[in-house]
Write a protein that holds these residues in place. Sequence first.
Motif, PDB file in Angstrom:
ATOM      1  N   VAL A   1      -8.687   4.332   0.471  1.00  0.00           N
ATOM      2  CA  VAL A   1      -7.225   4.358   0.599  1.00  0.00           C
ATOM      3  C   VAL A   1      -6.556   3.272  -0.231  1.00  0.00           C
ATOM      4  CG1 VAL A   1      -7.306   5.414   2.876  1.00  0.00           C
ATOM      5  CG2 VAL A   1      -7.260   2.916   2.690  1.00  0.00           C
ATOM      6  N   ALA A   2      -7.325   2.265  -0.676  1.00  0.00           N
ATOM      7  CA  ALA A   2      -6.732   1.202  -1.500  1.00  0.00           C
ATOM      8  C   ALA A   2      -7.777   0.614  -2.426  1.00  0.00           C
ATOM      9  CB  ALA A   2      -6.138   0.100  -0.623  1.00  0.00           C
TER      10      ALA A   2
ATOM     11  N   GLY B   1      -2.582   2.876   2.095  1.00  0.00           N
ATOM     12  CA  GLY B   1      -2.964   2.039   0.961  1.00  0.00           C
ATOM     13  C   GLY B   1      -1.926   1.009   0.557  1.00  0.00           C
TER      14      GLY B   1
ATOM     15  N   THR C   1      -0.091  -2.243   0.228  1.00  0.00           N
ATOM     16  CA  THR C   1      -0.657  -3.582   0.422  1.00  0.00           C
ATOM     17  C   THR C   1       0.428  -4.639   0.268  1.00  0.00           C
ATOM     18  OG1 THR C   1      -2.803  -2.847  -0.436  1.00  0.00           O
ATOM     19  CG2 THR C   1      -2.397  -5.227  -0.397  1.00  0.00           C
TER      20      THR C   1
ATOM     21  N   ASN D   1     -12.392  -2.380  -2.642  1.00  0.00           N
ATOM     22  CA  ASN D   1     -11.559  -1.352  -2.030  1.00  0.00           C
ATOM     23  C   ASN D   1     -11.607  -1.410  -0.515  1.00  0.00           C
ATOM     24  OD1 ASN D   1     -13.741   0.527  -0.971  1.00  0.00           O
ATOM     25  ND2 ASN D   1     -14.275   0.599  -3.151  1.00  0.00           N
TER      26      ASN D   1
END
Length: 333
Positions: free
Chosen positions: A38-39, A77, A79, A314
């Motif tokens: 997701v990130a 995701g 941030t 990640n």
Amino acid sequence: MSRLPRLAVTATAALALALLASAPTSAGVPLVTNPRIVAHFDFAAGQTPENIALEPDGSANVTFAFARQVARVGTDGDTRILATLPAVANPNTPVIGVAAAMGITRAHDGTLYVTYATGTSENGVWRIAPGGGAPVQIAQLPAEGFPNALALDEKCGTLYVADSVLGTVWSVPKEGGAPTAWATGTALQPIAPPAGLGVGANGLKFHNGAVWVSNSDHRTLLRIPVRPDKGAGPIETRATGLGGIDDFGFTGKGDTVLAALFLDNDVALVRPDGTHEIVLTEQAGLSNPTSVAVRGKTVYVTSASFFEPVKDPNLLLATLNKGKGKGKGEAQG
């Protein structure tokens, strides 16, 4: 943004070469499914995610070790940087040589606690107010140690810290103050190079009235009961053969664990009887996984990508399928 210190890359690469392989994968119905990243984070900026503390809404507070930052990552995701630990003029951190934000835990009111490994007077536990802001040091730990994962027993108002170099579990009052060497012993100690990495007690969780600790050099998962007087009971070895074990998370109220095995790019499910099987691999997107958290049926895994040729730090999410494993002691919460 500044680039990752070359010294840190060299030191962590040396660690990678020393680790042994993890246990083989067993057959059976997968216990963890639907993995998705997701990130993705910026390795060159030091965004190497080390540890996780979850928010009630499902977002994840993560430490970016070499950026010295704490970030909040949503399940979509998104941030946001919450805080940055202060720069240290001459860090002298054992093993890695640079200052690094390591473990993180969250109180019910949203306060975050972070370990900062520096090899200086800044070495210790820092507090971040709900919502973020300037971190405040609340406990100083020995400069020659390496504070790693930490956990909070909020009922007793105690923070527990795993020291990877001194082979100690420290206890610190939640309000701050002088640390106490709560648990020590051979089971927590590192193994000196070349036989080992010099990294002992690593991951740590408070669960069911006990402090659970992983030891990277010994490849073990340990349980230390908390006695009625709050002292440490005898250290119990609950699982062995977990090569490259870092931090871990419990799948529910029981003693089943999902553990990050960072060199082999795996996550292992460790049953209460000590047996384990691999449930996530690099094919899912793992890149030197460092920690695991579980909320309901959602599994969170951070990957720092310390040692991979293609850098992809990640945050990965997956689905936990409780009760669908093979054999006794399977993941049933």
